[in-house]
Structures are given as C-alpha cells and as structure tokens.
Design an enzyme around this catalytic site. Structure first.
Site, PDB file in Angstrom:
ATOM      1  N   ASN A  11       0.861  -1.174   0.000  1.00  0.00           N
ATOM      2  CA  ASN A  11       0.000   0.000   0.000  1.00  0.00           C
ATOM      3  C   ASN A  11       0.901   1.230   0.000  1.00  0.00           C
ATOM      4  OD1 ASN A  11      -1.742   2.074   0.519  1.00  0.00           O
ATOM      5  ND2 ASN A  11      -2.789   1.068   2.222  1.00  0.00           N
ATOM      6  N   ARG A  76      -2.384  -1.927  -3.579  1.00  0.00           N
ATOM      7  CA  ARG A  76      -3.579  -1.119  -3.380  1.00  0.00           C
ATOM      8  C   ARG A  76      -3.468   0.069  -4.319  1.00  0.00           C
ATOM      9  NH1 ARG A  76      -5.057   3.416   0.817  1.00  0.00           N
ATOM     10  NH2 ARG A  76      -7.245   3.645   0.257  1.00  0.00           N
ATOM     11  N   HIS A 165     -12.716   3.354  -0.400  1.00  0.00           N
ATOM     12  CA  HIS A 165     -12.774   2.310   0.644  1.00  0.00           C
ATOM     13  C   HIS A 165     -13.449   1.052   0.124  1.00  0.00           C
ATOM     14  CE1 HIS A 165     -12.910   5.626   4.018  1.00  0.00           C
ATOM     15  NE2 HIS A 165     -11.658   5.252   3.779  1.00  0.00           N
ATOM     16  N   ARG A 226     -12.014  15.921   7.421  1.00  0.00           N
ATOM     17  CA  ARG A 226     -12.735  16.347   6.214  1.00  0.00           C
ATOM     18  C   ARG A 226     -14.191  16.666   6.525  1.00  0.00           C
ATOM     19  NH1 ARG A 226     -11.293  11.107   3.109  1.00  0.00           N
ATOM     20  NH2 ARG A 226      -9.088  11.085   3.607  1.00  0.00           N
ATOM     21  N   GLU A 369      -8.301  -4.967   4.830  1.00  0.00           N
ATOM     22  CA  GLU A 369      -8.123  -4.632   3.418  1.00  0.00           C
ATOM     23  C   GLU A 369      -6.963  -5.417   2.809  1.00  0.00           C
ATOM     24  OE1 GLU A 369      -8.601  -0.493   4.923  1.00  0.00           O
ATOM     25  OE2 GLU A 369      -9.182  -0.088   2.862  1.00  0.00           O
TER      26      GLU A 369
END
Ligand code: ADP
Length: 389
Positions: A11, A76, A165, A226, A369
């Site tokens: 990743n 990823r 995601h 955010r 993940e």
C-alpha cells in the site's frame, strides 16, 4: 507456480509504504511493516527507496522477493476511474492508463504508480495486480453515480461519483453475510466504514448500489479532518467574499474540517473523553458527526428497501461504543435494536451487537483490506495462469 501461495500486499501512500506478506494456503501473516516519512529522510528520499527498504526487510527475515513461494504482488490502487472496475493484472498498458487517471487522484495515484514501477524493476517476471479502491462501487447505478449537473461538462471532466474504501466495503459486506450464515447474494447490508476517513455504502446482494464518498473522498460523512457533504456554494462564497484561494479552500475542507474543525481534535477517543468532562464543543462535534451518520443510515435504508444487516468497521466503527449507540438508538420502528451489553463488549472478532429480536442484525466487523487485496490478487493470478500449461 502451484506451490507459490504467498502474496505480498503493498500500500504505497503519499508519504508511506505499508506491506504485508500473506500465505493464501492458510491465511497466515508472515510479515508486516511500514516505511514512513518518505521524502523527509535522507535514507528514504523517494518511493523507490522505500520499496527497496521493504525488499531488504523481507530478505532479512528470510522472505525475500526472490522466494519461489511468492506468487504475486498485490498493490492497493486508489483511483481506477471508469477504466478499472475489477482487480487487474499489471502490464505497461495498465500503468499508462493509471497515469492518465492521475488528475482524478493527484495525491494518491502517483505514489501507487511509483510503487508498482519499483517492484516491477525488482522482479520483472513476477505477476503484479492492482486492486482499486473504487472498483467495488463500479456497480452503482447511474442514478446514484451521476451528479445533477450538465452532462456534457460532467463527461468532459470525468465528474461522477466513484466512491472509495471499496476493498473494505466489499470485505465487510461479505464477512457479515458469513456471520449471519447466509450467502452474500441473499443479504442487503449497510456498511459504515468509520476511520479517520469515513464512508457508508449500501450493498444489495453483494453489489454496491450507493456509497457516500463521491468523485473524491471528500463527500459524505463527517470525518476526522474532512467536512463531508456541504453546500457547494460555500466554496464560491469563501472564494468571492472570503478571498480564499483554491489551495486554501482545499486545505480547509480536507485537513481543517470534520471533527478537527468543529472541536480541535480529529481523534474520536479525545472527543469522547472531552464529552465525559462536560466539554460542550466536543459534544457538538459528536452530535454533528452522529446526525450525518444517521441520515446516511436512513437514506440507505430507503435505497435498499429491505435491510438485513448494518455493519460497523474501521477505527471508530470497531471501537467506539458511544458512536455505535448514538448512531442507532431510537430506530426500533425500522427494526433496528441494539443490545447495549453486547455493544459494550470489547473484541477484535466479528460479532453481532443487536438484540435477539432485532429484525436488522447489527454487527461489528474488523476490516482487513490487506487480506482482501491478497485474495483478489491470488484469484486474478490463478485465473490468468491456469490456462497456460
Ligand atoms: P484510517 O482511516 O487512517 O485507516 P483507522 O480506521 O485506523 O483510520 O481509524 C483511526 C481512527 O479510529 C482514529 O483517528 C480514532 O479516532 C479512532 N479510534 C481508534 N480507536 C478508538 C477507540 N477506542 N475509540 C474511539 N475511536 C477510536
């Protein structure tokens, strides 16, 4: 080929590279690590150096990239645009296409690409697969993926909802079906991925039909830093009246908003602790976060029509008892009944936290993940090479 069952998952983020080596024969994690502060350290000036450091760490553990047991590397990848809707075996053409998508994810895609190029240089013969964060959402119908703006303008600039995601939403929606003893095709699930970044998705029979992040990961839920959803005219106002530049607005909405903007803290643990001390500002941040979350739960309930399960995942979703409680209290009329005792039990296992009589199962499912990327990579590689005798 047949004995090679290990997958290295990489990743490559904007300033770090995370890795895990997983053996698909038994799901065992053989190695895991992180190279941080890329570009800030003399010994790690760029992503190529970071990948070399990962290779060195693996070699030192006797698990080097030259091992015949290594079947493939799974990367990823953040943004697949409309081009990549499934895990993809990496070729020169795929790397070129990913490069064309850089404007859609200027922070993330370049790091992904350098990571891929560095590993291809180290093992040019080894199959490598890109697993896109957007791919699971590619099944969203046009009515959910389109913004209501002029179609020609939208198409010209690739403006549509892609969602992110995806690997987590896919893993969790499948895992929750398993927890219920049902097939993914037979259940409708609302997945709430609540980490530093946060997103919700509506998954019908294993396929995503809506998700809260949009063209970028800024849309949707209130997150650590955010804003999530806001009136787009706020940007115009900040620019015209406030005199803020585009970069300043970008910084405000991505890094100085959400829980942090509302309270000064982006960590839900801090928010909860401060509420315990009677801090009104923290309480307001919590309430705004929860209010938005409940709107998405209700919205996705209506999108799905029938909901079999609601699954919480990621740092906040897996650990924050008060968040799960506040998100779902008072929804008995929708068939959602949380069991407060089960909700309060700390655990790292997938588990149900709804009462026995709840029509909708409520679950906590730790996301994984890396495992999902490894599984998808292994499947692609086996499919690609099974015919090549
Ligand atoms: P990322 O989006 O960076 O992958 P994670 O899924 O790891 O994030 O989630 C990180 C967030 O999880 C932290 O910012 C923190 O707010 C939250 N978190 C972790 N543990 C707890 C806890 N016990 N209670 C509340 N929040 C927690």
């Amino acid at each position: 080929m047949t004995d090679a069952t290990r997958i290295l998952v990489l990743n490559s983020g904007s300033s770090s590279v995370k890795f895990q080596l997983i053996d698909m024969a038994d799901g065992r994690r053989l190695a895991a690590g992180l190279v941080e502060r890329i570009g800030e350290r003399a010994d790690c000036p760029d992503h190529a150096a970071a990948i070399n450091s990962v290779a060195d760490q693996l070699a030192a553990a006797g698990l080097g990239l030259d091992s015949p047991l290594l079947a493939a590397i799974g990367h990823r990848a953040v943004h697949g645009g409309t081009r990549f809707t499934a895990p993809t075996l990496i070729t020169d053409e795929v790397v070129d296409a990913m490069r064309e998508l850089v404007p859609l994810a200027p922070l993330h895609n370049p790091a992904n690409i350098t990571g891929i190029e560095a590993t291809r240089k180290l093992r040019p013969d080894l199959p490598q697969v890109a697993v896109f964060d957007t791919a699971f959402h590619a099944t969203m119908p046009e009515r959910a993926a389109r913004y209501a703006i002029d179609t020609a303008t939208a198409d010209r600039y690739s403006i549509r909802r892609y969602g992110f995601h995806g690997t987590s939403h896919q893993y969790v929606s499948r895992r929750v079906a398993q927890l219920l003893g049902k097939s993914p095709e037979s259940v409708n699930v609302i997945v709430l991925h609540l980490g530093n970044g946060a997103s919700a998705s509506a998954v019908a029979g294993g396929r995503c039909v809506d998700t809260s992040m949009g063209m970028t990961p800024l849309e949707g839920l209130v997150m650590g830093t955010r804003s999530g959803d806001l009136d787009p005219a706020i940007l115009l106002h900040l620019h015209r009246v406030g005199g803020l530049t585009m970069d300043e607005i970008d910084d405000l909405l991505n890094r100085r908003s959400g829980l942090k903007g509302l309270s000064g803290d982006n960590d839900m643990r801090e928010i909860v602790r401060r509420i315990g001390e009677g801090d009104e500002t923290a309480k307001l941040a919590f309430d705004v976060y929860i209010h938005r979350l409940r709107k998405y739960v209700g919205g996705y309930y209506a999108v799905l029509g029938r909901v079999d399960a609601i699954a919480f995942t990621a740092g906040v979703g897996e650990n924050a008892v008060p968040v799960r409680e506040a998100a779902l209290t008072g929804l008995e009329a929708l068939g959602i009944e949380l069991d407060p005792t089960l909700n309060a039990v700390p655990s790292a296992e997938p588990r149900l936290i709804s009462s026995a009589g709840s029509r909708v199962a409520v679950a906590v499912v730790p996301t994984d993940e890396e495992l999902e990327i490894a599984q998808q990579t292994f499947t692609v590689v086996r499919r690609a090479f099974s015919g090549a005798i």
